[in-house]
Design an enzyme around this catalytic site. Structure first.
Site, PDB file in Angstrom:
ATOM      1  N   HIS A  81       0.815  -1.217   0.089  1.00  0.00           N
ATOM      2  CA  HIS A  81       0.055  -0.113  -0.106  1.00  0.00           C
ATOM      3  C   HIS A  81       1.010   1.165   0.022  1.00  0.00           C
ATOM      4  CE1 HIS A  81      -4.154  -1.577   0.120  1.00  0.00           C
ATOM      5  NE2 HIS A  81      -3.719  -2.373   1.191  1.00  0.00           N
ATOM      6  N   ASP A 121       0.004   7.087  -3.646  1.00  0.00           N
ATOM      7  CA  ASP A 121      -1.161   6.617  -4.291  1.00  0.00           C
ATOM      8  C   ASP A 121      -1.337   7.817  -5.328  1.00  0.00           C
ATOM      9  OD1 ASP A 121      -1.505   4.288  -3.050  1.00  0.00           O
ATOM     10  OD2 ASP A 121      -3.256   5.230  -2.167  1.00  0.00           O
TER      11      ASP A 121
END
Length: 344
Positions: A105, A135
């Site tokens: 992540h 991200d």
């Protein structure tokens, strides 16, 4: 979202589910004309996608390396179908290397880039800056830039290509200034003690009497002088300018002054000055701040607050399509044999 904001006709290909539609985010999904469910493991689903690619300028996929190739939908197949196609790929670790096929992540990708180590202070340890660096900044927006550049080049060459964005690469690129400071000896290897990480008394956040916070960014000498004047300690400017950036006594002194009054008081004191002192606003407060209202930085769309599209264009400003425009966008895809699913 960014591509849709800038005028792209964006259609999502959703995985078939019992509920009939994938999860919806009213802000991130804005501007998309809709979504359809296609089973990529079936021949019919793959055929439907290939027909869509005949009309498409760009395909974006975010699977682990090798998934699209196993489905028969890799770059070689798709570019053979549409030689002008821009094939956008986004991964966390990239397509090569020992971690390429492992899970991760944002926090993991920025950890490997060096960005996470630089965030936080001596007490907090490394502290993740939400999921903005990996991200979105180093991932989605980097891919968006690559796609825009590839589309421009395609208009010249007539050929498509693959644009491959890895979040660990993007996070590293966003750290370029810090890498440069490290290279010339202006950024110590250890965490804390650096001018931009909250260690300096003039570049950090302080709590106020009401439990709310202010952000101080008075790096330059003139700005620092304005800070001292607002705090009522300008008479000690000469001494304050000579102490270390992370002097604990100066920090404690300034913290005590900020803690003596509520945030609104300090907002009045420093408003319209060059002290670089601003209130730390919550998401809801940010929408109601007079400057953001004047700029139109937050917009109310269908009952939800939206950050306005950025950047701003003088001749072709970004707009969110209304229902009629959305119907026109979806009609361009000629989806006679595919079921259109709601985004909401």
């Amino acid at each position: 979202m960014a591509l849709a904001d800038l005028g792209a006709n964006v259609l999502r290909i959703a995985r078939p589910t019992k509920g009939g539609a994938s999860k919806f985010n009213p802000v991130l999904d804005r501007g998309r004309c809709g979504q359809i469910a296609l089973d990529m493991k079936s021949e019919d689903g793959r055929d439907q996608l290939m027909k869509l690619l005949d009309q498409a300028d760009v395909l974006i996929e975010g699977y682990r390396p090798g998934v699209m190739e196993r489905l028969g939908l890799g770059p070689s197949e798709c570019l053979a179908r549409n030689p002008r196609l821009i094939y956008g790929r986004i991964t966390g670790w990239g397509r090569e290397g020992p971690l390429a096929h492992t899970a991760g992540h944002d926090i993991n990708y920025i950890a490997l880039s060096g960005a996470l180590h630089a965030c936080g202070n001596a007490e907090s340890g490394p502290f993740p800056p939400l999921n903005l660096v990996g991200d979105f900044g180093g991932g989605g927006l980097l891919l968006t830039l690559g796609i825009a550049c590839a589309l421009f080049e395609s208009r010249i060459s007539g050929r498509g290509q693959v644009v491959d964005a890895a979040m660990v690469d993007g996070a590293s690129m966003l750290m370029s200034m810090i890498y440069g400071l490290r290279a010339n000896g202006r950024w110590p290897a250890q965490r804390a003690g650096n001018i931009l990480d909250g260690s300096a008394y003039f570049y950090t956040c302080y709590p106020c009497a009401d439990g709310k916070w202010v952000a101080v960014g008075a790096i330059e000498a003139d700005f620092r002088l304005a800070l001292f004047e607002g705090l009522g300690i300008a008479s000690d400017t000469k001494i304050l300018m000579q102490v270390r950036d992370d002097d604990p006594q100066v920090r404690a002194r300034i913290a005590a002054i900020f803690a003596s009054q509520p945030r609104e008081h300090w907002q009045r004191v420093f408003e319209s000055t060059d002290a670089c002192v601003t209130p730390v606003l919550s998401i809801d407060e940010a929408a109601d701040h007079p400057h953001n209202i004047a700029m139109g930085s937050v917009r109310r769309i269908q009952g939800a607050n939206h950050p306005a599209p950025a950047p701003r264009f003088s001749r072709t400003p970004a707009t969110t399509p209304d229902e009629q425009q959305t119907r026109e966008l979806i009609s361009q895809w000629q989806l006679e044999d595919a079921a259109l699913l709601p985004l909401g």
